[in-house]
Design a protein around this motif. Structure first.
Motif, mmCIF file in Angstrom:
data_model
loop_
_atom_site.group_PDB
_atom_site.id
_atom_site.type_symbol
_atom_site.label_atom_id
_atom_site.label_comp_id
_atom_site.label_asym_id
_atom_site.label_seq_id
_atom_site.Cartn_x
_atom_site.Cartn_y
_atom_site.Cartn_z
ATOM 1 N N HIS A 1 0.935 -1.367 -0.195
ATOM 2 C CA HIS A 1 0.006 -0.147 -0.029
ATOM 3 C C HIS A 1 0.987 1.301 0.045
ATOM 4 C CE1 HIS A 1 -3.523 2.227 0.412
ATOM 5 N NE2 HIS A 1 -2.938 2.778 1.427
ATOM 6 N N SER A 2 1.887 1.111 0.719
ATOM 7 C CA SER A 2 3.027 2.367 0.547
ATOM 8 C C SER A 2 3.468 2.792 -0.890
ATOM 9 C CB SER A 2 4.177 2.073 1.471
ATOM 10 O OG SER A 2 4.760 1.025 1.088
ATOM 11 N N PHE B 1 -5.736 -9.289 -2.246
ATOM 12 C CA PHE B 1 -4.470 -8.549 -2.643
ATOM 13 C C PHE B 1 -5.063 -7.206 -2.741
ATOM 14 C CE2 PHE B 1 -1.820 -6.588 -6.178
ATOM 15 C CZ PHE B 1 -0.661 -6.677 -5.299
ATOM 16 N N VAL B 2 -6.174 -6.765 -3.151
ATOM 17 C CA VAL B 2 -6.722 -5.439 -3.119
ATOM 18 C C VAL B 2 -8.161 -5.428 -2.353
ATOM 19 C CG1 VAL B 2 -7.561 -3.424 -4.399
ATOM 20 C CG2 VAL B 2 -5.664 -4.727 -5.337
ATOM 21 N N SER B 3 -8.135 -4.992 -1.409
ATOM 22 C CA SER B 3 -9.416 -5.115 -0.598
ATOM 23 C C SER B 3 -9.267 -3.842 0.726
ATOM 24 C CB SER B 3 -9.606 -6.371 0.035
ATOM 25 O OG SER B 3 -8.575 -6.611 0.961
ATOM 26 N N LYS B 4 -10.212 -3.946 1.262
ATOM 27 C CA LYS B 4 -10.343 -2.835 2.517
ATOM 28 C C LYS B 4 -9.127 -3.165 3.469
ATOM 29 C CE LYS B 4 -13.919 -0.146 4.817
ATOM 30 N NZ LYS B 4 -15.485 -0.041 5.101
ATOM 31 N N ASN B 5 -8.799 -4.298 3.682
ATOM 32 C CA ASN B 5 -7.700 -4.486 4.516
ATOM 33 C C ASN B 5 -6.675 -5.340 4.159
ATOM 34 O OD1 ASN B 5 -9.121 -3.155 6.955
ATOM 35 N ND2 ASN B 5 -10.460 -5.007 6.931
ATOM 36 N N GLY B 6 -6.570 -5.173 2.481
ATOM 37 C CA GLY B 6 -5.498 -5.935 1.965
ATOM 38 C C GLY B 6 -4.334 -5.300 1.888
ATOM 39 N N ARG B 7 -3.328 -6.012 1.059
ATOM 40 C CA ARG B 7 -2.112 -5.048 0.609
ATOM 41 C C ARG B 7 -2.255 -3.956 0.003
ATOM 42 N NH1 ARG B 7 2.068 -9.772 -2.230
ATOM 43 N NH2 ARG B 7 1.492 -11.724 -0.544
ATOM 44 N N ILE B 8 -3.189 -3.751 -0.818
ATOM 45 C CA ILE B 8 -3.403 -2.639 -1.599
ATOM 46 C C ILE B 8 -4.998 -2.217 -0.852
ATOM 47 C CG2 ILE B 8 -3.904 -1.338 -3.566
ATOM 48 C CD1 ILE B 8 -1.193 -2.407 -3.421
ATOM 49 N N ARG B 9 -4.969 -1.386 0.120
ATOM 50 C CA ARG B 9 -6.128 -0.910 0.766
ATOM 51 C C ARG B 9 -7.003 -0.143 -0.176
ATOM 52 N NH1 ARG B 9 -2.433 -0.537 5.005
ATOM 53 N NH2 ARG B 9 -2.339 1.675 5.038
ATOM 54 N N ALA B 10 -7.841 -0.535 -0.858
ATOM 55 C CA ALA B 10 -8.988 -0.239 -1.609
ATOM 56 C C ALA B 10 -10.183 -1.090 -1.811
ATOM 57 C CB ALA B 10 -8.267 0.289 -2.912
ATOM 58 N N TYR B 11 -11.196 -0.568 -1.975
ATOM 59 C CA TYR B 11 -12.470 -1.300 -2.050
ATOM 60 C C TYR B 11 -13.777 -0.534 -3.080
ATOM 61 C CZ TYR B 11 -14.048 1.854 1.184
ATOM 62 O OH TYR B 11 -14.910 3.015 1.983
ATOM 63 N N LYS B 12 -14.534 -1.520 -3.530
ATOM 64 C CA LYS B 12 -15.334 -0.976 -4.488
ATOM 65 C C LYS B 12 -16.861 -0.647 -3.383
ATOM 66 C CE LYS B 12 -14.426 -2.609 -9.070
ATOM 67 N NZ LYS B 12 -15.027 -3.395 -10.139
ATOM 68 N N MET B 13 -17.352 0.364 -3.890
ATOM 69 C CA MET B 13 -18.636 0.713 -3.043
ATOM 70 C C MET B 13 -19.846 1.001 -4.107
ATOM 71 S SD MET B 13 -17.630 4.517 -1.664
ATOM 72 C CE MET B 13 -19.069 4.861 -1.057
ATOM 73 N N PRO B 14 -20.962 0.935 -3.724
ATOM 74 C CA PRO B 14 -22.091 1.041 -4.540
ATOM 75 C C PRO B 14 -22.273 2.636 -4.903
ATOM 76 C CG PRO B 14 -22.951 0.362 -2.429
ATOM 77 C CD PRO B 14 -21.527 0.224 -2.317
ATOM 78 N N TYR B 15 -22.831 2.899 -5.829
ATOM 79 C CA TYR B 15 -23.248 4.453 -5.925
ATOM 80 C C TYR B 15 -24.361 4.391 -7.004
ATOM 81 C CZ TYR B 15 -21.759 3.970 -11.014
ATOM 82 O OH TYR B 15 -21.639 3.656 -12.186
ATOM 83 N N LYS B 16 -25.210 5.680 -6.819
ATOM 84 C CA LYS B 16 -26.356 5.880 -7.608
ATOM 85 C C LYS B 16 -26.095 7.110 -8.401
ATOM 86 C CE LYS B 16 -29.876 3.978 -4.722
ATOM 87 N NZ LYS B 16 -31.211 4.256 -3.978
#
Length: 504
Positions: free
Chosen positions: A97-98, A150-165
Motif C-alpha cells: 500500500h505504501s 490483494f486489493v481489499s479494504k484491509n488487503g495489501r492494497i487498501r482499496a475497495y468497491k462501493m455502490p453508487y447511484k
C-alpha cells in the motif's frame, strides 16, 4: 515505439488466439490495433497485456489511431509500469500500500508550465480515472497470482468497491460500483455538457468549406464529410472506417427498389461501428444525400485513388488523403473542423462529436413532430412504452441504452417549441433544405467557374431525387438531354461507368 512510449499497437492484420477448434487447430480473432505494452527496458509486460486481453474479450473498443478504450487503458497503465520499474519492482504482486499511495501522490505531483505558471499535468477527473484503472488491473493481478484480498479494504492494497447511484433523468437513477481508497481526494463534480452545433453554426461551417477551400478535391471531401455527419451521426472513428462498399451497397439496394417500383423504399447505410457487440449499425439516409455520396465517390475519389493508390480504387475507405489516396486517421476529422472554423472566423466550439449531438437531437425532433408530442414526459412515455421505437432510436444512434439519450429529449423539446412558431410557413422542411443545399452547390460551382455542364447535371439529378420523394417518376439520367450531354462532353456512358464500379 519511441523512447518515451512503452506501448505500441498491433498491425491491422494481427490475429489473436481465441481457442482450439474441435479438430485441434487454433482459432483466432482479428485484433488489429490492440495496444501491446512493454517494460521500459524493452521486456514484454505479461500482466498488463493479459489484463488488456481480458478487457478486449469483454468488448472494450480498440478502433481508431489511438487504440480506442484499450489505448486509453494502456496509456493509464504505463504510468504505473514506469513507477514500478523506477522503484525496482518488476513483479506487480510485490506491491504494498505504501507503493500505491506514493504512486497516486506522484500523479498529482506531475506539473507542466501553462500560461506562465505550473499546473497539474492531469486534471482531477483524469487522475481519478487513471487510479481506477490501476486498481482494476491490480485486482486482476491478485487473481492472476492467486493472492486472496490483494486489493481489499484491509488487503495489501487498501482499496475497495462501493455502490453508487447516478441520476440519469428526472425520476431515474442508475446504480453501479466504483473504487474508493484511502485519502481519495474530494472533487466538486463539474458538468460539462457539450451542446449540439446549431443550424446557424453548421451553415457557417458549410459555407466556409465550400467558398474558402481552394483545392477542389478537399472542398468536395469536406462537404461530403458534413453530409455524413449530419445525416447519419457518425463518430469520427466510424467516419475514418466508412468504406466505399457501404455507399455501393446502398446505391445497389436503391436502384433495385426503383426497378421494382417501390416508391416507399428508404435507402439504408450499413457501416462498422466502434461500440456495441454487433460491430455494425444501420441508418436511413435520404436519396439526395446518398446520390451526393455517390457523386463524390465517382467524380472525385475514384480519379484520385486510381492515380495514387490503385489497389483501393474500387474499395477501401471513402475518405482519403489528397496527396497519397490512403486512409485518414480519425483525428484528421477533428483537425478539419478546427481549420474550417478558422476559415470562417467562428469563435464558438465545433467538433465531430458536437455534430453527433446535433444528429441525435434532430432525430428526436423528427420523432416529436411525427407523433405531435408536446412535452418531455409524453416523449419519454412513448419511448418507454413502445419497444419498437425505443430499439429503433437506440440502434440508429449506436447507444447502449435509452438512458444515455435522456439529455437529447430536453434539447429536442426546446428546439420543437421554438420551431413550431414558424411551422405554418414551411411546406416541406426536409425537401426545401435539400433543394436549398443543391442550389447553393450550383451557385458555388458557377462562382468558382467549375465545369457548368457537370454542375447543371448534378442539380438536375438532385431535383429528380426530391421529386421522386413526392411520387414523381422522373429520371434525368435516362433522358435525351443526359444522352446529349454525354455525347457533347465525350464522357463514358452511364452504363459503362456503373459497370466499371460493379454497382449493380
Amino acid at each position: 515505439m519511441s523512447d518515451s512510449q512503452i506501448y505500441t499497437y498491433a498491425r491491422k492484420d494481427f490475429q489473436a488466439f481465441f481457442h482450439m477448434g474441435p479438430d485441434g487447430t487454433p482459432q483466432t480473432v482479428s485484433a488489429g490495433g490492440v495496444p501491446l505494452v512493454f517494460w521500459p527496458d524493452g521486456r514484454w509486460c505479461i500482466e498488463v497485456n493479459l489484463y488488456l486481453q481480458r478487457c478486449y474479450e469483454a468488448g472494450a473498443s480498440h478502433f481508431g489511431d489511438k487504440g480506442g478504450t484499450l489505448g486509453t487503458y494502456a496509456a493509464y497503465l504505463t504510468h504505473l509500469v514506469r513507477r514500478c520499474f523506477n522503484s525496482g519492482l518488476t513483479d506487480f504482486s510485490q506491491l504494498r500500500h505504501s507503493h500505491f499511495r506514493s504512486f497516486v501522490v506522484g500523479l498529482n505531483a506531475d506539473k507542466v508550465w501553462k500560461n506562465g505558471r505550473q499546473v497539474s499535468r492531469r486534471n482531477s477527473e483524469t487522475q481519478e480515472k487513471t487510479v481506477c484503472v490501476w486498481l482494476d488491473f491490480l485486482d486482476f493481478v491478485g487473481e492472476f497470482a492467486a493472492i486472496p484480498d490483494f486489493v481489499s479494504k484491509n488487503g495489501r492494497i487498501r482499496a475497495y468497491k462501493m455502490p453508487y447511484k447516478k441520476k440519469v433523468g428526472r425520476n431515474k437513477t442508475t446504480v453501479g460500483m466504483k473504487w474508493s481508497w484511502e485519502r481519495r481526494p474530494l472533487r466538486r463534480r463539474v458538468t460539462r455538457r457539450q451542446l449540439p452545433i446549431t443550424d446557424g453554426q453548421f451553415g457557417k461551417l458549410k459555407r466556409a468549406a465550400d467558398a474558402l477551400t481552394t483545392n477542389p478535391f478537399i472542398r468536395r471531401r469536406r462537404l461530403t464529410m458534413f453530409v455524413l455527419f449530419d445525416s447519419v451521426g457518425l463518430r469520427r472513428a466510424e467516419m475514418a472506417m466508412f468504406t466505399v462498399q457501404c455507399v455501393r451497397n446502398a446505391i445497389r439496394d436503391l436502384e433495385a427498389a426503383d426497378e421494382r417500383g417501390d416508391k416507399d423504399f428508404i435507402p439504408m447505410l450499413r457501416f462498422s461501428t466502434v461500440k456495441g457487440e454487433d460491430g455494425e449499425r444501420e441508418c436511413p439516409i435520404s436519396r439526395v444525400n446518398l446520390r451526393y455520396l455517390e457523386s463524390y465517390m465517382l467524380k472525385f475519389r475514384l480519379p484520385l485513388v486510381s492515380r495514387k493508390n490503385t489497389g483501393e480504387a474500387l474499395s477501401g475507405p471513402l475518405f482519403v488523403n489528397s496527396k497519397n489516396g490512403k486512409e485518414l486517421t480519425h483525428n484528421h476529422f477533428t483537425q478539419e473542423f478546427h481549420l474550417i472554423r478558422k476559415l470562417c472566423g467562428m469563435k464558438e466550439k465545433g467538433s465531430p462529436h458536437m455534430m453527433r449531438h446535433r444528429f441525435i437531437t434532430k432525430l428526436f425532433v423528427r420523432l416529436i413532430l411525427a407523433h405531435n408530442l408536446e412535452t418531455k414526459g409524453e416523449l419519454r412515455r412513448l419511448l418507454l412504452s413502445t419497444e419498437a421505437i425505443k430499439e429503433h432510436v437506440r440502434e440508429i444512434t449506436g447507444h447502449a441504452s435509452i438512458e444515455s439519450l435522456e439529455v437529447y429529449i430536453h434539447l429536442a423539446i426546446d428546439e420543437v417549441t421554438e420551431f413550431k412558431k414558424t411551422l405554418k410557413r414551411i411546406t416541406d422542411l426536409s425537401g426545401l433544405a435539400l433543394l436549398s443545399d443543391a442550389r447553393n452547390r450550383f451557385a458555388s460551382a458557377v462562382a468558382s467557374q467549375e465545369d457548368l455542364r457537370n454542375a447543371s447535371a448534378d442539380l438536375a439529378v438532385t431535383v429528380d431525387e426530391i421529386l421522386r420523394g413526392f411520387g414523381k417518376d422522373i429520371d434525368y439520367k435516362n433522358s435525351e438531354e443526359w444522352a446529349r450531354f454525354l455525347e457533347i462532353t465525350g464522357k463514358k456512358t452511364a452504363g459503362e461507368h456503373e459497370s466499371q464500379l460493379e454497382l449493380r
